[in-house]
Design a protein around this motif. Structure first.
Motif, PDB file in Angstrom:
ATOM      1  N   LYS A 124      43.925  80.291 -12.455  1.00  0.00           N
ATOM      2  CA  LYS A 124      43.149  81.522 -12.481  1.00  0.00           C
ATOM      3  C   LYS A 124      41.721  81.230 -12.031  1.00  0.00           C
ATOM      4  N   ALA A 125      41.201  82.083 -11.175  1.00  0.00           N
ATOM      5  CA  ALA A 125      39.842  81.881 -10.691  1.00  0.00           C
ATOM      6  C   ALA A 125      38.855  82.177 -11.808  1.00  0.00           C
ATOM      7  N   PRO A 126      37.800  81.368 -11.923  1.00  0.00           N
ATOM      8  CA  PRO A 126      36.780  81.656 -12.936  1.00  0.00           C
ATOM      9  C   PRO A 126      36.126  83.005 -12.665  1.00  0.00           C
ATOM     10  N   GLN A 127      35.651  83.617 -13.695  1.00  0.00           N
ATOM     11  CA  GLN A 127      35.029  84.922 -13.538  1.00  0.00           C
ATOM     12  C   GLN A 127      33.814  84.806 -12.619  1.00  0.00           C
ATOM     13  N   GLY A 128      33.727  85.709 -11.652  1.00  0.00           N
ATOM     14  CA  GLY A 128      32.624  85.690 -10.702  1.00  0.00           C
ATOM     15  C   GLY A 128      32.924  84.895  -9.446  1.00  0.00           C
ATOM     16  N   THR A 129      34.085  84.226  -9.392  1.00  0.00           N
ATOM     17  CA  THR A 129      34.447  83.468  -8.205  1.00  0.00           C
ATOM     18  C   THR A 129      34.872  84.427  -7.109  1.00  0.00           C
ATOM     19  N   THR A 130      34.152  84.441  -5.997  1.00  0.00           N
ATOM     20  CA  THR A 130      34.455  85.357  -4.904  1.00  0.00           C
ATOM     21  C   THR A 130      34.325  84.628  -3.585  1.00  0.00           C
ATOM     22  N   ALA A 131      34.793  85.304  -2.525  1.00  0.00           N
ATOM     23  CA  ALA A 131      34.624  84.751  -1.192  1.00  0.00           C
ATOM     24  C   ALA A 131      33.146  84.637  -0.842  1.00  0.00           C
ATOM     25  N   GLN A 132      32.334  85.579  -1.321  1.00  0.00           N
ATOM     26  CA  GLN A 132      30.891  85.520  -1.048  1.00  0.00           C
ATOM     27  C   GLN A 132      30.265  84.267  -1.653  1.00  0.00           C
ATOM     28  N   GLU A 133      30.755  83.889  -2.829  1.00  0.00           N
ATOM     29  CA  GLU A 133      30.240  82.664  -3.455  1.00  0.00           C
ATOM     30  C   GLU A 133      30.567  81.449  -2.595  1.00  0.00           C
ATOM     31  N   LEU A 134      31.790  81.414  -2.055  1.00  0.00           N
ATOM     32  CA  LEU A 134      32.178  80.301  -1.188  1.00  0.00           C
ATOM     33  C   LEU A 134      31.328  80.289   0.079  1.00  0.00           C
ATOM     34  N   VAL A 135      31.077  81.462   0.638  1.00  0.00           N
ATOM     35  CA  VAL A 135      30.234  81.538   1.838  1.00  0.00           C
ATOM     36  C   VAL A 135      28.854  80.971   1.551  1.00  0.00           C
ATOM     37  N   GLN A 136      28.290  81.304   0.395  1.00  0.00           N
ATOM     38  CA  GLN A 136      26.967  80.796   0.052  1.00  0.00           C
ATOM     39  C   GLN A 136      26.975  79.276  -0.124  1.00  0.00           C
ATOM     40  N   LEU A 137      28.046  78.752  -0.732  1.00  0.00           N
ATOM     41  CA  LEU A 137      28.152  77.299  -0.860  1.00  0.00           C
ATOM     42  C   LEU A 137      28.173  76.629   0.510  1.00  0.00           C
ATOM     43  N   LEU A 138      28.933  77.212   1.435  1.00  0.00           N
ATOM     44  CA  LEU A 138      29.030  76.643   2.780  1.00  0.00           C
ATOM     45  C   LEU A 138      27.696  76.742   3.513  1.00  0.00           C
ATOM     46  N   LYS A 139      27.024  77.868   3.398  1.00  0.00           N
ATOM     47  CA  LYS A 139      25.767  78.065   4.119  1.00  0.00           C
ATOM     48  C   LYS A 139      24.630  77.228   3.541  1.00  0.00           C
ATOM     49  N   ASN A 140      24.672  76.976   2.241  1.00  0.00           N
ATOM     50  CA  ASN A 140      23.569  76.270   1.583  1.00  0.00           C
ATOM     51  C   ASN A 140      23.672  74.754   1.703  1.00  0.00           C
ATOM     52  N   HIS A 141      24.791  74.267   2.155  1.00  0.00           N
ATOM     53  CA  HIS A 141      24.952  72.810   2.239  1.00  0.00           C
ATOM     54  C   HIS A 141      24.412  72.278   3.567  1.00  0.00           C
ATOM     55  N   GLU A 142      23.337  71.513   3.515  1.00  0.00           N
ATOM     56  CA  GLU A 142      22.769  70.803   4.668  1.00  0.00           C
ATOM     57  C   GLU A 142      22.600  71.696   5.891  1.00  0.00           C
ATOM     58  N   GLY A 143      21.927  72.794   5.706  1.00  0.00           N
ATOM     59  CA  GLY A 143      21.628  73.651   6.849  1.00  0.00           C
ATOM     60  C   GLY A 143      22.797  74.503   7.306  1.00  0.00           C
ATOM     61  N   GLY A 144      23.900  74.468   6.574  1.00  0.00           N
ATOM     62  CA  GLY A 144      25.018  75.352   6.883  1.00  0.00           C
ATOM     63  C   GLY A 144      25.979  74.839   7.945  1.00  0.00           C
ATOM     64  N   TRP A 145      26.030  73.521   8.161  1.00  0.00           N
ATOM     65  CA  TRP A 145      26.925  73.015   9.203  1.00  0.00           C
ATOM     66  C   TRP A 145      28.387  73.290   8.859  1.00  0.00           C
ATOM     67  N   LEU A 146      28.749  73.290   7.571  1.00  0.00           N
ATOM     68  CA  LEU A 146      30.126  73.604   7.194  1.00  0.00           C
ATOM     69  C   LEU A 146      30.471  75.053   7.526  1.00  0.00           C
ATOM     70  N   TRP A 147      29.529  75.960   7.278  1.00  0.00           N
ATOM     71  CA  TRP A 147      29.766  77.362   7.626  1.00  0.00           C
ATOM     72  C   TRP A 147      29.910  77.532   9.129  1.00  0.00           C
ATOM     73  N   ASP A 148      29.114  76.797   9.912  1.00  0.00           N
ATOM     74  CA  ASP A 148      29.232  76.857  11.371  1.00  0.00           C
ATOM     75  C   ASP A 148      30.625  76.413  11.821  1.00  0.00           C
ATOM     76  N   VAL A 149      31.186  75.424  11.144  1.00  0.00           N
ATOM     77  CA  VAL A 149      32.539  74.960  11.481  1.00  0.00           C
ATOM     78  C   VAL A 149      33.567  76.023  11.133  1.00  0.00           C
ATOM     79  N   ILE A 150      33.439  76.610   9.944  1.00  0.00           N
ATOM     80  CA  ILE A 150      34.430  77.565   9.468  1.00  0.00           C
ATOM     81  C   ILE A 150      34.496  78.796  10.370  1.00  0.00           C
ATOM     82  N   GLU A 151      33.351  79.307  10.807  1.00  0.00           N
ATOM     83  CA  GLU A 151      33.346  80.545  11.585  1.00  0.00           C
ATOM     84  C   GLU A 151      33.461  80.316  13.086  1.00  0.00           C
ATOM     85  N   SER A 152      33.441  79.072  13.528  1.00  0.00           N
ATOM     86  CA  SER A 152      33.501  78.794  14.962  1.00  0.00           C
ATOM     87  C   SER A 152      34.871  79.138  15.539  1.00  0.00           C
ATOM     88  N   THR A 153      34.864  79.620  16.763  1.00  0.00           N
ATOM     89  CA  THR A 153      36.122  79.913  17.458  1.00  0.00           C
ATOM     90  C   THR A 153      36.658  78.701  18.211  1.00  0.00           C
TER      91      THR A 153
END
Length: 359
Positions: A124-153
């Motif tokens: 069960k997901a903890p209360q408050g766990t959302t896709a937006q939270e994951l996006v923020q984790l990805l964007k906040n890590h080292e300038g957001g390079w993980l988010w750049d990978v995830i959304e890249s085509t």
């Protein structure tokens, strides 16, 4: 002497029984053939009689030739309809059987996944766990390079030696895209899939991808690559995005059953996948010409139109948390040829499972 005589008598009796059965089979076969032939002869005679009767009716002007031809035409149409209806019944039966097989395979995959990881469906997901939270984790890590990978085509190539965490990193990319964008993973192409079901892909199996190439089935892998190239030609940017994962590309160019397919697959993946709304994650030990299918003349394109993430290990067993990434662009639009990054501890399939469970 009595024992020898008894044995001899027994053998003669068995031979006699066998001969009687063989002769009976031959006789029954001949009788069935004669009966079938008689039926065919009777049927032919009946048709001849009907035809002569029809001709006589025309001669006596009980019926016109045009009316007779119309009757023949209607009879022919009726027979065609009966034939087509029979074909449809067989097609329906085949489709029902195919559906049952597909459902059984799906249920088996789910059961296998539950046996491998029985708690995965119950997390069960903890209360408050959302896709937006994951996006923020990805964007906040080292300038957001993980988010750049995830959304890249671009196709993402995860590189490294044994024990460097390539498979877990690739699975994490797939799970993030599923949790954030709800992009389904349709297939995992892996010659060692029968081993990785319980390890690298244990949390991807419940997402119901098709597992292709298990037990070194390189012919199936080549066919999957050919189908992918055709799929990229048919799909458009407006189609629902999908994900595919391609493992162990290192040695595929050396396999006779798929080496030509690998070359075509890599070449088309550099130019066709973005407009086909398909997101590729490829795994290899290196990004050499051999590892990428010996697609000569595409080195510059490979460097600029893919994202390469090189992972390393300690003693070939423990993945290191730092990596090198290439293929991203900086704020000025220039290609980053190589950049040292770190992989956070939470970017791991077991940790990311809660975000998918929250959907």
């Amino acid at each position: 002497k009595d024992e020898i005589d008894n044995e001899s008598s027994f053998q003669r009796l068995e031979y006699f029984k066998t001969a009687i059965k063989r002769q009976g089979l031959i006789t029954r076969t001949e009788r069935d053939l004669q009966s079938h032939e008689s039926e065919r002869i009777n049927d032919k005679h009946k048709k001849d009689i009907d035809r002569r009767a029809d001709n006589l009716l025309v001669q006596e002007r009980y019926i016109s030739l045009e009316e007779l031809q119309q009757q023949y035409q209607r009879q022919s149409e009726l027979e065609d309809l009966q034939f087509n209806n029979t074909k449809k019944q067989f097609a329906v039966a085949d489709s029902v059987a195919d559906k049952s097989i597909a459902e059984n395979l799906r249920d088996k995959r789910k059961a296998d996944a539950e046996n491998i990881n029985p708690s995965s469906e119950k997390v069960k997901a903890p209360q408050g766990t959302t896709a937006q939270e994951l996006v923020q984790l990805l964007k906040n890590h080292e300038g957001g390079w993980l988010w750049d990978v995830i959304e890249s085509t671009k196709p993402v190539w995860v590189l490294g030696g044994q024990g460097s965490g390539k498979s877990s990193f690739a699975a994490s990319i797939v799970m993030c895209r599923k949790a954030i964008f709800d992009w389904n993973i349709t297939s995992i192409v892996d010659a060692h899939g029968h081993k990785n079901r319980a390890k690298a892909w244990k949390l991807l199996i419940p997402l119901e991808p098709e597992l292709i190439g298990e037990r070194n089935d390189y012919l199936a892998i080549g066919e999957a690559m050919d189908e992918a190239v055709q799929r990229w030609s048919d799909r458009t940017e407006n189609d629902t995005p999908i994900q595919t994962l391609w493992d162990e590309l290192t040695q595929l160019s050396l396999q006779d059953d798929c080496k030509e397919s690998v070359k075509k697959f890599v070449r088309h993946s550099l130019t066709d996948v973005r407009k086909a709304a398909e997101y590729l994650v490829c795994i290899s030990h290196a990004f050499t010409n051999a590892a990428s299918g010996n697609a000569e003349g595409f080195n510059d394109l490979r460097q600029s139109e893919t994202i390469q993430i090189k992972r390393k290990s300690k003693n070939g067993r423990v993945p290191l948390n730092h990596a090198e990434i290439s293929g991203l662009y900086n704020d000025d639009g220039n290609l980053i040829e190589s950049k040292r990054v770190t992989v956070p501890d939470w970017f791991y399939p077991d940790s990311l499972l809660r975000f998918i469970s929250a959907r």
